[in-house]
Design a protein around this motif. Structure first.
Motif, PDB file in Angstrom:
ATOM      1  N   VAL A 102     -52.493 -10.927   2.730  1.00 45.23           N
ATOM      2  CA  VAL A 102     -52.361 -12.381   2.790  1.00 45.23           C
ATOM      3  C   VAL A 102     -50.900 -12.798   2.623  1.00 45.23           C
ATOM      4  O   VAL A 102     -50.385 -13.631   3.379  1.00 45.23           O
ATOM      5  N   VAL A 103     -50.221 -12.224   1.644  1.00 47.55           N
ATOM      6  CA  VAL A 103     -48.822 -12.572   1.402  1.00 47.55           C
ATOM      7  C   VAL A 103     -47.973 -12.253   2.633  1.00 47.55           C
ATOM      8  O   VAL A 103     -47.102 -13.039   3.036  1.00 47.55           O
ATOM      9  N   SER A 104     -48.234 -11.100   3.257  1.00 46.37           N
ATOM     10  CA  SER A 104     -47.464 -10.707   4.440  1.00 46.37           C
ATOM     11  C   SER A 104     -47.754 -11.634   5.612  1.00 46.37           C
ATOM     12  O   SER A 104     -46.843 -12.003   6.373  1.00 46.37           O
TER      13      SER A 104
ATOM     14  N   VAL B 124     -54.770 -15.490  -7.518  1.00 50.07           N
ATOM     15  CA  VAL B 124     -54.562 -16.840  -7.002  1.00 50.07           C
ATOM     16  C   VAL B 124     -53.099 -17.251  -7.141  1.00 50.07           C
ATOM     17  O   VAL B 124     -52.527 -17.879  -6.251  1.00 50.07           O
ATOM     18  N   LEU B 125     -52.472 -16.886  -8.250  1.00 53.89           N
ATOM     19  CA  LEU B 125     -51.068 -17.242  -8.441  1.00 53.89           C
ATOM     20  C   LEU B 125     -50.161 -16.467  -7.489  1.00 53.89           C
ATOM     21  O   LEU B 125     -49.116 -16.978  -7.068  1.00 53.89           O
ATOM     22  N   ASP B 126     -50.534 -15.242  -7.136  1.00 52.94           N
ATOM     23  CA  ASP B 126     -49.786 -14.508  -6.109  1.00 52.94           C
ATOM     24  C   ASP B 126     -49.812 -15.267  -4.793  1.00 52.94           C
ATOM     25  O   ASP B 126     -48.788 -15.396  -4.110  1.00 52.94           O
ATOM     26  N   LEU B 127     -50.988 -15.760  -4.422  1.00 51.48           N
ATOM     27  CA  LEU B 127     -51.108 -16.508  -3.176  1.00 51.48           C
ATOM     28  C   LEU B 127     -50.348 -17.823  -3.262  1.00 51.48           C
ATOM     29  O   LEU B 127     -49.695 -18.241  -2.297  1.00 51.48           O
ATOM     30  N   ALA B 128     -50.425 -18.490  -4.405  1.00 56.14           N
ATOM     31  CA  ALA B 128     -49.738 -19.773  -4.571  1.00 56.14           C
ATOM     32  C   ALA B 128     -48.233 -19.614  -4.394  1.00 56.14           C
ATOM     33  O   ALA B 128     -47.568 -20.492  -3.821  1.00 56.14           O
ATOM     34  N   GLU B 129     -47.674 -18.497  -4.878  1.00 57.37           N
ATOM     35  CA  GLU B 129     -46.237 -18.253  -4.689  1.00 57.37           C
ATOM     36  C   GLU B 129     -45.883 -18.151  -3.207  1.00 57.37           C
ATOM     37  O   GLU B 129     -44.864 -18.689  -2.753  1.00 57.37           O
TER      38      GLU B 129
END
Length: 588
Positions: free
Chosen positions: A70-72, A100-105
Motif C-alpha cells: 500500500v505504501v509503495s 493504520v498510522l503507517d498508511l496515514a503517513e
C-alpha cells in the motif's frame, strides 16, 4: 495427492479465456504511463480491511496485500504527474492501530504533494476512522452506512472456573507482576496490575483517536470526547456531528472527488490481484515455471518480517515466526555484502523462550555487521520484543504495544477430566522427575520449585539481553519490565524504543545508514511464494521437490514455455482474445 497420481497421470484440462476491451460500470485499471503529459486522472484504491504485515503470501488468496504494498502504491500515485488525486474506498481496520498510522503517513505525503485524498465508506470502526481523520481531505459515507466511532475497548476472558468444571487445572508459573498471560487460565477475575497496565494502553489509544479528531476534523478535545460517547453514528448523525463531509453513494462520492481535482477520468489502482481472478499471462508464466518476483540484485536493503507466534521450528513454512528459517535468513543476509542494511518489521506477541533466544542471537550478530533498524507494527511483546531488542535502532508508533518483559511456564493438568470420562491412567517412571511434564497430575513441590527456578533464570536472561542490546542499566530495564506492556510513547520514555516512527521512516533510516539512494531496491523475507510453489505445497514433500526441481531445470516444461511466450505476447496486445487452451504436464 499420492505419488502414483503425480507420476502416472497426465490430466488434460480445458480452459477458456476471454479478454475484452469493453468498458464496464467501474473505472478502468490504471498504471502509471511513461508519458508525463497523459490525461489527468483520479486514482481509486480499495482498502476494505487492514493490510497484513508481509511475509510468505499464499498466491491462491489473491486478496492479500501488505503494508509495504500500500505504501509503495501510494508513492506511485504521488510521483505520477497525471494522477491529480486519490479516491479511497475504506472498510473496518479492526485492531490494526499501528498499521493504520503507517498508511496515514503515506497519505500525508501524498497530500503534501498537492494531491487531495477523498475517502468513502459504508461501515467504519475506530481504527478505520483514525485513518480517515488523519489521511483524508474529505470523508463521505453511504446513506445506510454506519460509523462505529465509540472509543477503544478490550475483552479479557477468565476461564479458571470453567476449566475446573471440565476437570482441567492450569499449573503455571509466571514472573512479572504485570505478566498476565497465565491469568485467564488461573484466575476468575482481572488482577489490579493487569487492570492498570491495560488501562494505560486504552488511554494511549484514546489519546491517539482524540488527537486525530482534533487535528483532522478540527474538533475541540471536550467535543471530540463527547462524540465518542454518542456513537455509533448513522449517516445523518455523523454528518450533523461533523464527522463526515457528505452522505452519498460511492459513485456520487467518486464523481465529487473527480471534479474537485479537475480529472478527466477515474482509474482504479489494484493493490493486489482481485480474489479469484488470474491474469492469462500470470497463469501461463506459472505453468512455464517462470512466475514470481525475482529477488533484487546489487546494493540493496532487506526487509525481514517477524509477524507470528514464535516457535522453535526448523521447517520452512509460511509463518515468519519459525526460529530455524528466521535464523538461516538472518545469517544469509549478514553474509551478503550487497545487503547494506536490514529493516526488521516486528508484529509478534512472543512465544517460545528458546526460539526467541536463538533469534535474538541471530539479529545481534547481524547488527554487528550492518545496521538493523527495527520497526514495530501493532505489537512487539514478550518474545517479540526479546528479538527486537537486538536491533541497532528501534522505532514504534504511539499505538504500538511494546515490552511485556516477563516469562510464563507450566502445563495444563487434565487428570480430573480423564477420570470423569472413565479413563484410568497408570504412570510408570524411573527417575525422581521423570514424569514432571505429565498432563494427568500437577507438579510436586520439588518439581514446582525447579520450574520456578527455570522461569526465573529465563526472566533474568531476558532482562540481561535487553540491557546488553539497549545499553541500559539493569535497574532501568527492571523498572520497565515485570511483564508490563507499554504503548509506543511510554516505551520510548522507558528506553525500550529509540523514537516514534513507522515502516517508511525505518526504510529511510536504513537507506541513509547504508549510504544508498531513496530508490534503492528492497529484498523481502519471507519472499512471496510463486503460484507453482504454492501448488507444490499441496503435494507431499518428495512430490513438491520433484515438481519444483523439474520446473527450475526447465527440461520437462520446454514445450509449455514456448507456447506460453507466444500466447503471452498475443494476450498483452489490445486485441480481443479468445483462446481454448488444453495442456498436459507429465512428470515421470
Amino acid at each position: 495427492m499420492s505419488r502414483r497420481a503425480l507420476t502416472n497421470c497426465a490430466p488434460w484440462v480445458g480452459m477458456l479465456f476471454a479478454a475484452s476491451a469493453c468498458a464496464g460500470a467501474e473505472p478502468a485499471p490504471w498504471d502509471r504511463p511513461d508519458d508525463s503529459a497523459a490525461t489527468p486522472v483520479l486514482v481509486e484504491i480499495r482498502l476494505d480491511a487492514a493490510p497484513v504485515e508481509g511475509g510468505a503470501f499464499d498466491p491462491f488468496d489473491r486478496s492479500q496485500v501488505s503494508v509495504l504494498d500500500v505504501v509503495s502504491r501510494i508513492a506511485t500515485v504521488r510521483e505520477a504527474p497525471e494522477a491529480r488525486g486519490l479516491f479511497v474506498r475504506l472498510g473496518p481496520m479492526h485492531a490494526a492501530w499501528a498499521r493504520v498510522l503507517d498508511l496515514a503517513e503515506a497519505f500525508a505525503l501524498l497530500r503534501a504533494a498537492g494531491k487531495p485524498v477523498h475517502c468513502h465508506f459504508d461501515v467504519l470502526d475506530n481504527a478505520g476512522y483514525l485513518l480517515a481523520a488523519r489521511a483524508c481531505n474529505r470523508i463521505s459515507m453511504s446513506p445506510a452506512g454506519e460509523l462505529a466511532l465509540v472509543g477503544p475497548s478490550m475483552h479479557v476472558f477468565y476461564a479458571r472456573s470453567l476449566l475446573q468444571t471440565l476437570g482441567i487445572e492450569a499449573d503455571l508459573v509466571q514472573v512479572g507482576r504485570y505478566k498476565g498471560a497465565a491469568d485467564p487460565l488461573t484466575r476468575d477475575r482481572m488482577p489490579e496490575e493487569t487492570r492498570e497496565s491495560l488501562g494505560a494502553l486504552l488511554d494511549a489509544l484514546l489519546r491517539t483517536l482524540l488527537d486525530a479528531l482534533g487535528d483532522g476534523r478540527g474538533l475541540e478535545a471536550d467535543r471530540a470526547r463527547a462524540l465518542l460517547d454518542e456513537g455509533p453514528f448513522d449517516a445523518a448523525s455523523a454528518l450533523e456531528a461533523g464527522l463526515v463531509d457528505g452522505v452519498q453513494f460511492d459513485d456520487a462520492a467518486r464523481e465529487t472527488a473527480r471534479r474537485a481535482v479537475s480529472a478527466d477520468r477515474v482509474r482504479t489502482l489494484r493493490l493486489a490481484p482481485e480474489a479469484g481472478s488470474l491474469d492469462l499471462a500470470e497463469l501461463l508464466e506459472a505453468l512455464s515455471g517462470e512466475s514470481g518476483a525475482r529477488a533484487p540484485r546489487g546494493p540493496r536493503i532487506a526487509l525481514m518480517h517477524l509477524t507470528d507466534v514464535i516457535t522453535d521450528d526448523e521447517a520452512q513454512g509460511p509463518e515468519s515466526g519459525r526460529a530455524g528459517p528466521f535464523v538461516r535468513a538472518a545469517r544469509r543476509l549478514a553474509d551478503d555484502e550487497d545487503v547494506r542494511a536490514v529493516v526488521l518489521r516486528v508484529d509478534s506477541p512472543g512465544g517460545s523462550a528458546i526460539a526467541s533466544d536463538r533469534m535474538w542471537h541471530a539479529v545481534h550478530l547481524l547488527a554487528q555487521r550492518k545496521p538493523v533498524i527495527v520497526s514495530v507494527g501493532d505489537m512487539a511483546a514478550s518474545g517479540g520484543y526479546y528479538v527486537a531488542s537486538a536491533g541497532t535502532e528501534i522505532l514504534a508508533h504511539p499505538t504500538s504495544l511494546v515490552g511485556s518483559i516477563g516469562v510464563v511456564g507450566g502445563k495444563l493438568v487434565v487428570g480430573s477430566l480423564v477420570e470423569r470420562i472413565g479413563l484410568h491412567v497408570e504412570v510408570l517412571a524411573r527417575g525422581r522427575r521423570a514424569a514432571y511434564a505429565s498432563a494427568v497430575r500437577g507438579f510436586t513441590p520439588e518439581e514446582r520449585a525447579w520450574i520456578e527456578r527455570s522461569v526465573r533464570r529465563t526472566y533474568d536472561r531476558f532482562v540481561e539481553r535487553v540491557a546488553r542490546s539497549r545499553r541500559l542499566p539493569r535497574q532501568q530495564v527492571l523498572a520497565a519490565a515485570d511483564g508490563r506492556l507499554h504503548d509506543g510513547e511510554a516505551a520510548r520514555r522507558a528506553g525500550l524504543v529509540d523514537s516514534l516512527g513507522g515502516l517508511r521512516e525505518a526504510l529511510h533510516r536504513a537507506r541513509t545508514r547504508a549510504n544508498l539512494p531513496p530508490d534503492a531496491p528492497i529484498e523481502q523475507w519471507p519472499a512471496r511464494r510463486t503460484l507453482l510453489e504454492a501448488l507444490a505445497g499441496r503435494f507431499s514433500e518428495s512430490e513438491s521437490e520433484t515438481l519444483l526441481r523439474l520446473a527450475s531445470e526447465g527440461s520437462a516444461l520446454v514445450p509449455v514455455r514456448r507456447s506460453a511466450r507466444s500466447l503471452m505476447a498475443l494476450g498483452r496486445g489490445h486485441e480481443h482474445v479468445l483462446l481454448a487452451l488444453p495442456f498436459g504436464l507429465l512428470v515421470r
